[in-house]
Each structure stands twice: as structure tokens, then as C-alpha cells.
Design a protein around this motif. Structure first.
Motif, mmCIF file in Angstrom:
data_model
loop_
_atom_site.group_PDB
_atom_site.id
_atom_site.type_symbol
_atom_site.label_atom_id
_atom_site.label_comp_id
_atom_site.label_asym_id
_atom_site.label_seq_id
_atom_site.Cartn_x
_atom_site.Cartn_y
_atom_site.Cartn_z
ATOM 1 N N UNK A 232 0.970 -1.141 -0.032
ATOM 2 C CA UNK A 232 0.109 -0.038 0.077
ATOM 3 C C UNK A 232 0.823 1.117 -0.156
ATOM 4 N N UNK A 233 1.885 1.259 0.376
ATOM 5 C CA UNK A 233 3.014 2.227 0.645
ATOM 6 C C UNK A 233 4.165 2.101 -0.408
ATOM 7 N N UNK A 234 4.884 1.019 -0.363
ATOM 8 C CA UNK A 234 5.939 0.780 -1.045
ATOM 9 C C UNK A 234 6.012 -0.505 -1.467
ATOM 10 N N UNK A 235 5.865 -0.622 -3.084
ATOM 11 C CA UNK A 235 6.054 -1.780 -3.844
ATOM 12 C C UNK A 235 6.174 -1.451 -5.214
ATOM 13 N N UNK A 236 7.312 -1.120 -5.738
ATOM 14 C CA UNK A 236 7.857 -0.957 -7.078
ATOM 15 C C UNK A 236 8.201 -2.588 -7.723
ATOM 16 N N UNK A 237 7.802 -3.465 -6.980
ATOM 17 C CA UNK A 237 8.012 -5.000 -7.538
ATOM 18 C C UNK A 237 6.925 -5.078 -8.112
ATOM 19 N N UNK A 238 6.611 -6.506 -8.429
ATOM 20 C CA UNK A 238 5.422 -7.112 -8.802
ATOM 21 C C UNK A 238 4.285 -7.232 -8.040
ATOM 22 N N UNK A 239 3.040 -7.272 -8.183
ATOM 23 C CA UNK A 239 2.153 -7.785 -7.249
ATOM 24 C C UNK A 239 1.234 -8.892 -7.921
ATOM 25 N N UNK A 240 0.945 -9.940 -7.318
ATOM 26 C CA UNK A 240 0.464 -11.253 -7.877
ATOM 27 C C UNK A 240 -1.031 -10.896 -8.262
ATOM 28 N N UNK A 241 -1.380 -11.224 -9.531
ATOM 29 C CA UNK A 241 -2.807 -11.156 -10.113
ATOM 30 C C UNK A 241 -3.669 -12.019 -9.359
ATOM 31 N N UNK A 242 -5.194 -11.934 -9.629
ATOM 32 C CA UNK A 242 -6.300 -12.879 -9.013
ATOM 33 C C UNK A 242 -6.064 -14.356 -9.048
ATOM 34 N N UNK A 243 -5.564 -14.717 -10.385
ATOM 35 C CA UNK A 243 -5.467 -16.251 -10.311
ATOM 36 C C UNK A 243 -4.161 -16.682 -9.576
ATOM 37 N N UNK A 263 13.388 -2.856 -18.114
ATOM 38 C CA UNK A 263 12.338 -1.751 -18.030
ATOM 39 C C UNK A 263 12.910 -0.522 -17.362
ATOM 40 N N UNK A 264 12.343 0.818 -17.762
ATOM 41 C CA UNK A 264 12.860 1.887 -17.155
ATOM 42 C C UNK A 264 11.759 2.776 -16.389
ATOM 43 N N UNK A 265 10.769 1.771 -16.170
ATOM 44 C CA UNK A 265 9.883 2.519 -15.119
ATOM 45 C C UNK A 265 9.951 1.828 -13.699
ATOM 46 N N UNK A 266 9.653 2.842 -12.630
ATOM 47 C CA UNK A 266 9.363 2.312 -11.202
ATOM 48 C C UNK A 266 10.687 1.941 -10.475
ATOM 49 N N UNK A 267 11.901 1.939 -11.071
ATOM 50 C CA UNK A 267 13.037 1.226 -10.414
ATOM 51 C C UNK A 267 13.431 2.329 -9.488
ATOM 52 N N UNK A 268 14.136 2.051 -8.324
ATOM 53 C CA UNK A 268 14.685 2.999 -7.477
ATOM 54 C C UNK A 268 16.467 3.090 -7.871
ATOM 55 N N UNK A 269 17.095 4.182 -7.611
ATOM 56 C CA UNK A 269 18.340 4.268 -7.675
ATOM 57 C C UNK A 269 19.203 4.719 -6.653
ATOM 58 N N UNK A 270 20.200 4.016 -6.266
ATOM 59 C CA UNK A 270 20.726 4.567 -4.847
ATOM 60 C C UNK A 270 21.144 3.437 -3.956
ATOM 61 N N UNK A 271 20.867 3.379 -2.826
ATOM 62 C CA UNK A 271 21.208 1.926 -1.850
ATOM 63 C C UNK A 271 20.129 1.795 -1.025
ATOM 64 N N UNK A 290 17.022 9.878 -8.871
ATOM 65 C CA UNK A 290 17.226 9.142 -10.194
ATOM 66 C C UNK A 290 16.465 10.577 -11.424
ATOM 67 N N UNK A 291 16.959 10.307 -12.336
ATOM 68 C CA UNK A 291 16.319 11.178 -13.520
ATOM 69 C C UNK A 291 15.109 10.471 -14.029
ATOM 70 N N UNK A 292 14.013 11.394 -14.239
ATOM 71 C CA UNK A 292 12.783 10.779 -14.696
ATOM 72 C C UNK A 292 12.657 11.563 -15.967
ATOM 73 N N UNK A 293 11.564 10.826 -16.958
ATOM 74 C CA UNK A 293 10.930 11.620 -18.130
ATOM 75 C C UNK A 293 9.823 12.213 -17.629
#
Length: 663
Positions: A232-243, A263-271, A290-293
Motif C-alpha cells: 500500500x505504501x512501497x511496492x515497485x516490484x510485482x504484485x500477484x494477479x487474481x489467479x 524496464x525503465x519504469x518504477x525502479x529506485x536508484x541509490x542504496x 534518479x532522473x525521470x522523463x
């Protein structure tokens, strides 16, 4: 007509050839957990990427920690606990056949596990030395390229680069404890060593990841992903679908891991790091810049953040790295005797104020401003027959969100899961991702009931029903609306034969064409798959049927065949599928085997045939070569796609090449 009739002997020949391999590819079992919505939401691609990585470095089940097994997205907490209890009680596993002795591990899960775990001798836990890391570590270089045998409109006038896409990966790994890598990639049409890409590739990703180094459980430097609680707050990884969430009976998230995909979306960059400060108590912290578009307004505010990663045209290139994002946060998690409680906090700031265009009603609650913070508490407990988990969050938005699950296992062959979520219409978190129907952790109230029953060792039944209510406007629904999603699947296996049947009924309200009222859209989807293996051969035959009723009715269907042949050093595959749909609303989906890290689950609409040929050769222990030639031939059109992507012909053929060198 003659061309269409020519398809029938080809399909009948494939259906007749029901002689097959010692093992299905693991992708076959994974796709049984994937639905059409999962493909379109892209979570399946993220999970597929994780499994491709883990296949290269299987987990030793006899020395695996709970965190190691949690990295496998298809395992539930109960299954993890049962595996570890079996290893403890019997002093380890001698062969993977012993998985059949664990009642909670069903056939699909057991088949998947055999590709990602091994049974080794239990080793003493000690800090690896630099000498051992250099001596026993593995290097890998992977080159991938795509050669299209067609030209797009943009290749002549519009795109800044050529029509080829390619990438290079380097990775150094030491068991499951250390991983260092770099990835360079570019899409077709993007400039190479030109324009703003004067360093070569359009996208570079660097990462270093370490695990189980004393009290340091995880450390990631470079690009990474983080997920805590239930997302709900931090998850830029995958989330399982209904099945898939039904198959694993879990919706937990996965801590820290390196971002290793294109993929160039949703990643974090640092430590980021997770440290064990006391028994059962872990503390995590992360920082990212990180730089973003972004698409900028006339006053230099950000109207939208661009996440597709394309830099093919001058307009797209001008948006590259034109703003920045900073994110910091942390998590505290405590586990004791089956109970767990945790807290997560994040803060995100941007190089300019977010100022989305709110003229459309469905955007009225999009985040606005520059500084965003969120906090949450997650909680739960687990016993042999019952498990409960949840998370409740709020933030600077002043609204809150909550999700809670209850799983009951009255018998070893029967599990029932209930899930309730409430996401306030004004709630938002910049990196939230969790279970939802609407695709966002916002403006949704819903209830989900799922069941998994294995009446015999050969038969497994799964079903779910999910109802969602959206209190405010959604895209294509200007008023409060509802959705109802149902699925029933049965799988029967006997020896080398596996039969899978799935039916899905989905109903959701959308605006009518005059945008004066909501009307229901009903979609029926059915799939029947027969797979049979024998020695070096493997075949899977599938039939899909779709019926969609909205303002008009449309029907679609697809018949497809996958054939695979495996030797110790050579793997060959072929797939063919004929599809016929009235329009896009009755589109069908098909899976085909592809190169490593390439997710090959595609949608098709109209009428045509898709065929693909695959070859992989393992030359010694070091060199692997892959080639895949695939064609989509449409019978109902003379042009494919539109705009810069338009292809002025009725078919498109691609050749994918891949070379891997390991030492």
C-alpha cells in the motif's frame, strides 16, 4: 479461402503428433496462473523476469532461509513453513521427489519448484572470503538482438535511430549471496551513439546485491526494487494477479532486490539495506535519486511522468531525463512465533511540482504538489489451519487505505481465502502496488473469495469471485461504477498427461457511446489445454474462446499448438496458432517459447495465423546460442498498426538472436 483451408492440415498434423518430452518447460506451469488482465497489467512480465534470474541460480532447499523461499512468487507462507518443517524433521531432502510428501504442495507448485531449487548438502553458515568469491563465482555475458524483416513508417521519417533493438548483460554471481551486473539496452528506433545517447545505449542499469552477510540480510547498490507489507505504501516490484494469488494463497511482498530488467519504469536508484538488529527484528532503509522523463506544462510543472522508456522521436528524446525524483524511506518488521507486525514510511519529492490535467473527471484525485509522504502498519499471524494478514496506510493526502486477508485450511487438500480492500478515492502513494481490479491503489472497495481444492492426487480445482466498487469516476466511467470477476479452473494430470480447463466471466460498467449512462460489459473467456510428454518430446494443444457483449456483441477464438524437443545439448520448439476475432474486444491471448528474459504472451485480434520456430544449442558448459523466427500473418488487413509504427503489409516477421557465455 484456399490459404485459410491450408491451415487445417497443419493444425491437424500438430494435434495428431501427441508424442512428447520428459518435462514441460516451467513456463507451461507458470502460464496456468496467468490471466488476460495479468498480461495487460505487466505484473506477469515482472514476475517472469524474477523467475528467469532464479532459474540461473537455484536455491538449495536444505540450507534455504524463509527469506530465500519467499523470493519464489508462487509459494505461500504455509507452503514455505511446511517445506522448512520437512527439512528440519527429516534432516534435509535427498531428492526433489520428496516434495510429493508435503500435502500443501500441489502438482503445479511441485512442478514449478523443480526448476528453482536443488537438494545439496547442508553447509555451515559463514562469511564468504574474497578468495572463495573470486574462485567459485560465475561470470555471464548475454547478447540479445531483434532483426525485423519489415519497415515501419517511422523508420523512413520520424525515428532517430535504426529499426533494430538489442541489449547486452553482464552478471557476476556467487551462489545466492552476491550478484553484480550491468545492462545496456535500446528499443527499435532509438539512436545508438548519437543524439543524447552519445554513450551508446539508450538505457543503462547498474546493480550490486548481497545477502546473508552476517547481520546484514540484504544490501543493494545501484538500481533496485523494494516492497514491504502488502504494497500500500512501497511496492515497485510485482504484485500477484487474481489467479496467481489464489494459487499461492499469499499477497506478501519481497523486500529488496536488484533491478535487472530492461524496464525503465518504477525502479529506485541509490542504496538500500536490511539489517537484523535482534532475533526476529529486521530494519530496512533505502534512499534513491534518479532522473525521470516527464511531460512539462507551460509553467514548467510536471503534467505527467512518462514511464514507457521510449526515446525514438525528437519529442520523446526531449522528455528524456528532464526532471528528477528523490525517495527515502524505511521499514521495521518483527516476527515471533507466527505473529508479525511492521511499519513502513516513505517520502518522495520531484524536481518540479506535479500538476496533472484535471479536466477529465477520472484524474481529479491524481496526486498534485511536490512533497509526498506515506506511512503504514502491516500485521498478521499464521497457524497450521488459519492465517491472517493485512496493512493499513495513510499519508499527506489525508485519506487511508487498507487490505486484509484471511486464509483457512480445514483440511490439507482444501484452502479458502477471503480478501477485503478499501482504497480511499483521495488516497495515493507514489510507489503503491497491491491487489486491485482498477489497477491503482485508489478509489476502490472490494471483496474477494477464492478456493483451492484437490479432491484427488490427480485433480485440482481452483475458483474465485471478486466484486469491486469504484466510488468516484474511473477512465471510461464518469460515475461511480462496479465490476464483478469470476473464474473456475480444473486441472487433471495422470502420468505424462495434463488437462487444464478454465472459464472466466467478467462484468464491468463503462460509459455508453454517448457518455450519458453506464452500461455493463460482459466478457466470457474459456480455455482448454492438453499437454502430453514422452521421452524427448513435449506438446501442448490449446483452444481459446471469447465472447464479449457491450453495445455490440463480438466473438473470437484461437487454436494453437506448441511442440518442443529436447536433447542434452539441443532444444527445438515450434508453435502455430490460428485466430479469428470480430474485433479488439474479443481479442485472444497466446503463449510461445522465446529467448531468455523475453516474455512471450501476446494478444491477437482480427483473423490470421501466428507461427514461431525456436532453437537453442548449449555448446559445452560455457556457450549457449538461441534463435527464434516468428511471423504474424493477417488475413483481414493490408496494413498493421498505425502512426509511426504502421507497417505497409499484412504480415510481420522477426528474428531474435541470443548468445550467452558463462565461465
Amino acid at each position: 479461402m484456399l490459404r485459410r483451408l491450408a491451415i487445417l492440415p497443419l493444425l491437424l498434423c500438430c494435434l495428431h503428433a501427441m508424442a512428447q518430452t520428459t518435462e514441460h518447460p516451467w513456463e507451461f506451469f507458470w502460464q496456468q496462473m496467468v490471466t488476460a488482465d495479468d498480461v495487460e497489467a505487466d505484473w506477469g512480465e515482472d514476475a517472469y523476469e524474477v523467475l528467469c534470474e532464479m532459474e540461473q541460480e537455484p536455491i538449495d532447499v536444505n540450507s534455504a532461509t524463509r527469506e530465500d523461499l519467499q523470493r519464489l512468487p508462487f509459494l505461500s507462507d504455509q507452503q514455505i513453513e511446511d517445506i522448512q518443517a520437512y527439512v528440519y524433521q527429516y534432516g534435509g531432502m535427498r531428492s526433489l521427489g520428496e516434495l510429493a510428501m508435503i500435502p500443501s504442495i500441489d502438482y503445479n507448485t511441485r512442478s514449478l519448484l523443480t526448476y528453482f531449487i536443488v537438494c545439496g548438502e547442508e553447509q555451515k553458515k559463514m562469511m564468504p572470503t574474497l578468495q572463495n568469491i573470486l574462485k567459485y563465482g560465475h561470470h555471464e555475458v548475454l547478447l540479445t538482438g531483434n532483426v525485423p524483416f519489415y519497415e515501419r513508417r517511422g523508420d523512413h521519417d520520424g525515428y532517430l535511430g535504426y529499426q533494430y533493438s538489442h541489449s547486452v548483460r553482464y552478471r557476476f554471481s556467487y551462489s545466492n549471496r552476491l550478484k553484480i551486473g550491468v545492462l545496456g539496452s535500446q528499443d527499435a528506433g532509438e539512436p545508438f551513439f548519437a543524439n543524447k545517447n552519445n554513450l551508446g545505449y539508450d538505457n543503462y542499469s547498474f546493480y550490486a546485491e548481497a545477502h546473508k552477510m552476517g547481520c546484514l540480510k540484504s544490501l543493494v547498490v545501484g538500481r533496485y526494487r523494494a516492497s514491504f507489507g502488502m504494497g500500500l505504501v512501497m511496492n515497485n516490484d510485482f504484485s500477484l494477479g487474481k489467479a496467481a494469488v489464489l494459487s499461492s494463497f499469499a499477497n506478501r511482498t519481497y523486500g529488496l532486490r536488484a533491478h535487472t530488467s530492461r524496464s525503465t519504469a518504477d525502479y529506485l536508484q541509490g542504496a538500500a539495506a536490511t539489517v537484523t538488529v535482534a532475533h526476529g527484528l529486521d530494519v530496512s532503509a533505502f534512499v534513491s535519486y534518479r532522473k525521470i522523463d516527464a511531460t512539462l506544462n507551460g509553467d514548467s510543472c510536471i503534467s505527467s511522468i512518462v514511464t514507457n522508456g521510449y526515446h525514438r522521436t525528437a519529442t520523446e528524446m526531449n522528455k528524456k531525463n528532464n526532471s528528477w525524483e528523490t525517495t527515502v524511506g524505511g521499514n521495521v518488521n518483527w516476527r515471533w512465533n507466527g505473529f508479525h507486525v511492521g511499519a513502513t514510511a516513505t517520502y518522495t519529492a520531484y524536481g518540479a511540482d506535479l500538476k496533472p490535467d484535471k479536466s477529465a473527471l477520472y484524474r481529479q484525485y491524481y496526486p498534485e504538489g511536490n512533497d509526498f509522504w506515506n506511512v503504514s502498519v502491516d500485521y498478521g499471524f499464521q497457524r497450521a489451519r488459519v492465517a491472517f494478514a493485512g496493512e493499513t496506510a495513510t499519508g499527506g493526502c489525508g485519506a487511508f487505505a487498507t487490505i486484509n486477508t484471511l486464509t483457512l485450511t480445514p483440511w490439507s487438500n482444501l484452502s479458502v481465502m477471503a480478501l477485503y480492500r478499501f482504497y480511499g478515492k483521495e488516497y495515493y502513494a507514489m510507489y503503491s502496488r497491491s491487489f486491485s481490479e482498477g489497477g491503482r491503489v485508489q478509489n476502490e472497495t472490494g471483496g474477494y473469495l477464492g478456493l483451492k481444492w484437490q479432491p484427488t492426487n490427480r485433480l485440482q480445482l481452483t475458483a474465485y469471485s471478486d466484486f469491486a466498487y469504484f466510488g468516484a469516476a474511473k477512465y471510461q466511467a464518469l460515475h461511480s461504477s462496479k465490476a464483478w470477476d469470476n473464474m473456475l479452473q480444473g486441472q487433471y494430470h495422470a502420468g505424462n498427461l495434463t488437462l487444464t480447463a478454465r472459464y472466466r466471466l467478467k462484468w464491468r460498467q463503462y460509459d455508453n457511446s454517448e457518455v450519458t449512462a453506464l452500461i455493463g460489459k460482459t466478457t466470457h473467456r474459456g480455455r482448454l489445454t492438453v499437454a502430453f510428454t514422452h521421452h524427448a518430446w513435449a506438446f501442448a494443444t490449446s483452444a481459446d474462446v471469447v465472447s464479449s457483449q457491450f453495445e455490440n456483441s463480438s466473438v473470437g477464438w484461437m487454436a494453437s499448438q506448441n511442440v518442443n524437443y529436447s536433447l542434452s545439448w539441443l532444444r527445438l520448439g515450434a508453435s502455430v496458432g490460428y485466430f479469428n476475432t470480430d474485433d479488439y474486444e474479443s481479442r485472444v491471448y497466446g503463449y510461445e517459447r522465446g529467448p531468455l528474459y523475453n516474455y512471450s504472451y501476446r494478444s491477437y485480434d482480427g483473423e490470421g495465423i501466428r507461427y514461431s520456430f525456436f532453437a537453442r544449442a548449449d555448446i559445452g558448459r560455457s556457450l549457449m546460442l538461441i534463435a527464434q523466427l516468428s511471423t504474424t500473418d493477417y488475413f483481414d488487413r493490408s496494413q498493421i498498426s498505425s502512426g509511426y509504427q504502421l507497417i505497409d503489409r499484412s504480415s510481420k516477421t522477426d528474428l531474435q538472436l541470443q548468445v550467452r557465455w558463462k565461465w
